[in-house]
Design a protein around this motif. Structure first.
Motif, PDB file in Angstrom:
ATOM      1  N   TYR A   1      34.885  46.309  33.629  1.00 18.99           N
ATOM      2  CA  TYR A   1      35.047  45.457  34.808  1.00 18.99           C
ATOM      3  C   TYR A   1      33.685  45.029  35.353  1.00 18.99           C
ATOM      4  CZ  TYR A   1      39.977  46.881  34.958  1.00 18.99           C
ATOM      5  OH  TYR A   1      41.292  47.110  34.652  1.00 18.99           O
ATOM      6  N   ILE A   2      32.738  45.948  35.364  1.00 21.36           N
ATOM      7  CA  ILE A   2      31.400  45.623  35.860  1.00 21.36           C
ATOM      8  C   ILE A   2      30.732  44.603  34.949  1.00 21.36           C
ATOM      9  CG2 ILE A   2      29.082  46.569  36.217  1.00 21.36           C
ATOM     10  CD1 ILE A   2      30.469  49.149  37.199  1.00 21.36           C
TER      11      ILE A   2
ATOM     12  N   PRO B   1      41.521  53.289  37.139  1.00 19.08           N
ATOM     13  CA  PRO B   1      40.872  52.925  35.878  1.00 19.08           C
ATOM     14  C   PRO B   1      39.979  54.042  35.352  1.00 19.08           C
ATOM     15  CG  PRO B   1      39.908  51.713  37.706  1.00 19.08           C
ATOM     16  CD  PRO B   1      41.072  52.457  38.244  1.00 19.08           C
ATOM     17  N   THR B   2      39.914  54.125  34.035  1.00 17.49           N
ATOM     18  CA  THR B   2      39.053  55.125  33.402  1.00 17.49           C
ATOM     19  C   THR B   2      37.593  54.669  33.500  1.00 17.49           C
ATOM     20  OG1 THR B   2      39.211  54.066  31.246  1.00 17.49           O
ATOM     21  CG2 THR B   2      40.886  55.728  31.761  1.00 17.49           C
ATOM     22  N   LYS B   3      36.682  55.530  33.101  1.00 13.89           N
ATOM     23  CA  LYS B   3      35.253  55.188  33.141  1.00 13.89           C
ATOM     24  C   LYS B   3      34.954  53.985  32.250  1.00 13.89           C
ATOM     25  CE  LYS B   3      33.644  58.380  35.861  1.00 13.89           C
ATOM     26  NZ  LYS B   3      33.092  58.040  37.165  1.00 13.89           N
ATOM     27  N   THR B   4      35.597  53.909  31.084  1.00 15.73           N
ATOM     28  CA  THR B   4      35.384  52.787  30.174  1.00 15.73           C
ATOM     29  C   THR B   4      35.889  51.494  30.803  1.00 15.73           C
ATOM     30  OG1 THR B   4      35.670  54.279  28.292  1.00 15.73           O
ATOM     31  CG2 THR B   4      35.854  51.925  27.861  1.00 15.73           C
ATOM     32  N   GLU B   5      37.062  51.541  31.447  1.00 14.77           N
ATOM     33  CA  GLU B   5      37.595  50.349  32.103  1.00 14.77           C
ATOM     34  C   GLU B   5      36.707  49.913  33.261  1.00 14.77           C
ATOM     35  OE1 GLU B   5      42.380  50.898  31.263  1.00 14.77           O
ATOM     36  OE2 GLU B   5      41.484  51.813  33.031  1.00 14.77           O
ATOM     37  N   GLN B   6      36.187  50.871  34.017  1.00 13.21           N
ATOM     38  CA  GLN B   6      35.282  50.537  35.119  1.00 13.21           C
ATOM     39  C   GLN B   6      34.034  49.846  34.584  1.00 13.21           C
ATOM     40  OE1 GLN B   6      34.529  54.199  37.161  1.00 13.21           O
ATOM     41  NE2 GLN B   6      36.516  54.234  38.193  1.00 13.21           N
ATOM     42  N   ARG B   7      33.485  50.358  33.498  1.00 14.45           N
ATOM     43  CA  ARG B   7      32.288  49.759  32.898  1.00 14.45           C
ATOM     44  C   ARG B   7      32.592  48.340  32.434  1.00 14.45           C
ATOM     45  NH1 ARG B   7      30.833  49.472  27.566  1.00 14.45           N
ATOM     46  NH2 ARG B   7      32.536  50.876  27.090  1.00 14.45           N
TER      47      ARG B   7
ATOM     48  N   LEU C   1      32.165  42.400  32.925  1.00 15.62           N
ATOM     49  CA  LEU C   1      32.835  41.109  33.084  1.00 15.62           C
ATOM     50  C   LEU C   1      32.470  40.453  34.416  1.00 15.62           C
ATOM     51  CD1 LEU C   1      36.367  41.864  31.615  1.00 15.62           C
ATOM     52  CD2 LEU C   1      34.557  40.461  30.619  1.00 15.62           C
ATOM     53  N   GLY C   2      32.311  41.243  35.457  1.00 10.64           N
ATOM     54  CA  GLY C   2      31.911  40.706  36.758  1.00 10.64           C
ATOM     55  C   GLY C   2      30.515  40.115  36.719  1.00 10.64           C
ATOM     56  N   VAL C   3      29.597  40.789  36.036  1.00 10.81           N
ATOM     57  CA  VAL C   3      28.232  40.278  35.910  1.00 10.81           C
ATOM     58  C   VAL C   3      28.224  38.986  35.097  1.00 10.81           C
ATOM     59  CG1 VAL C   3      25.965  40.772  34.893  1.00 10.81           C
ATOM     60  CG2 VAL C   3      27.127  42.515  36.249  1.00 10.81           C
ATOM     61  N   ILE C   4      28.963  38.958  34.008  1.00 12.68           N
ATOM     62  CA  ILE C   4      29.037  37.743  33.185  1.00 12.68           C
ATOM     63  C   ILE C   4      29.625  36.586  34.000  1.00 12.68           C
ATOM     64  CG2 ILE C   4      30.197  36.712  31.193  1.00 12.68           C
ATOM     65  CD1 ILE C   4      29.890  39.435  29.804  1.00 12.68           C
ATOM     66  N   ALA C   5      30.661  36.847  34.770  1.00 12.56           N
ATOM     67  CA  ALA C   5      31.278  35.800  35.590  1.00 12.56           C
ATOM     68  C   ALA C   5      30.304  35.301  36.649  1.00 12.56           C
ATOM     69  CB  ALA C   5      32.552  36.329  36.239  1.00 12.56           C
ATOM     70  N   ALA C   6      29.556  36.214  37.273  1.00 10.42           N
ATOM     71  CA  ALA C   6      28.588  35.816  38.288  1.00 10.42           C
ATOM     72  C   ALA C   6      27.476  34.962  37.672  1.00 10.42           C
ATOM     73  CB  ALA C   6      27.998  37.043  38.970  1.00 10.42           C
ATOM     74  N   LEU C   7      27.012  35.324  36.479  1.00 13.90           N
ATOM     75  CA  LEU C   7      25.988  34.530  35.799  1.00 13.90           C
ATOM     76  C   LEU C   7      26.520  33.143  35.442  1.00 13.90           C
ATOM     77  CD1 LEU C   7      24.390  37.211  33.457  1.00 13.90           C
ATOM     78  CD2 LEU C   7      23.364  36.157  35.481  1.00 13.90           C
ATOM     79  N   LEU C   8      27.750  33.076  34.994  1.00 16.87           N
ATOM     80  CA  LEU C   8      28.351  31.793  34.649  1.00 16.87           C
ATOM     81  C   LEU C   8      28.462  30.888  35.872  1.00 16.87           C
ATOM     82  CD1 LEU C   8      29.762  29.967  32.567  1.00 16.87           C
ATOM     83  CD2 LEU C   8      31.893  31.086  33.199  1.00 16.87           C
ATOM     84  N   VAL C   9      28.958  31.429  36.968  1.00 23.14           N
ATOM     85  CA  VAL C   9      29.101  30.637  38.194  1.00 23.14           C
ATOM     86  C   VAL C   9      27.732  30.224  38.715  1.00 23.14           C
ATOM     87  CG1 VAL C   9      29.854  30.717  40.605  1.00 23.14           C
ATOM     88  CG2 VAL C   9      31.331  31.613  38.813  1.00 23.14           C
ATOM     89  N   GLY C  10      26.780  31.142  38.695  1.00 24.86           N
ATOM     90  CA  GLY C  10      25.423  30.803  39.131  1.00 24.86           C
ATOM     91  C   GLY C  10      24.803  29.716  38.272  1.00 24.86           C
ATOM     92  N   GLY C  11      25.013  29.790  36.972  1.00 23.77           N
ATOM     93  CA  GLY C  11      24.498  28.766  36.069  1.00 23.77           C
ATOM     94  C   GLY C  11      25.136  27.415  36.317  1.00 23.77           C
ATOM     95  N   LEU C  12      26.432  27.407  36.551  1.00 21.04           N
ATOM     96  CA  LEU C  12      27.116  26.140  36.835  1.00 21.04           C
ATOM     97  C   LEU C  12      26.633  25.518  38.142  1.00 21.04           C
ATOM     98  CD1 LEU C  12      30.764  27.036  35.758  1.00 21.04           C
ATOM     99  CD2 LEU C  12      29.174  25.499  34.612  1.00 21.04           C
TER     100      LEU C  12
END
Length: 59
Positions: free
Chosen positions: A34-35, A26-32, A37-48
């Motif tokens: 992914y990070i 993955p390019t630098k933009t794709e890596q960013r 989206l991972g943070v958003i997913a973790a916040l969503l799961v934590g909130g639930l």
């Protein structure tokens, strides 16, 4: 579809194999992305989980 015929007249079918290619890293933009989206997913799961814990203690 490729197949072979045996001596008894039975047919053996073989699946068509997909082409193999080498994945590019993955390019630098794709890596960013992914990070982020991972943070958003973790916040969503934590909130639930938080909502579920508080909802189970209400009753």
């Amino acid at each position: 579809m490729p197949y072979t015929e045996e001596d008894g007249g039975r047919l053996n079918n073989f699946a068509v194999e997909p082409r193999v290619y080498q994945a590019s890293p993955p390019t630098k933009t794709e890596q960013r992305n992914y990070i982020i989206l991972g943070v958003i997913a973790a916040l969503l799961v934590g909130g639930l989980i938080t909502v579920a814990v508080y909802a189970s203690k209400v009753g």
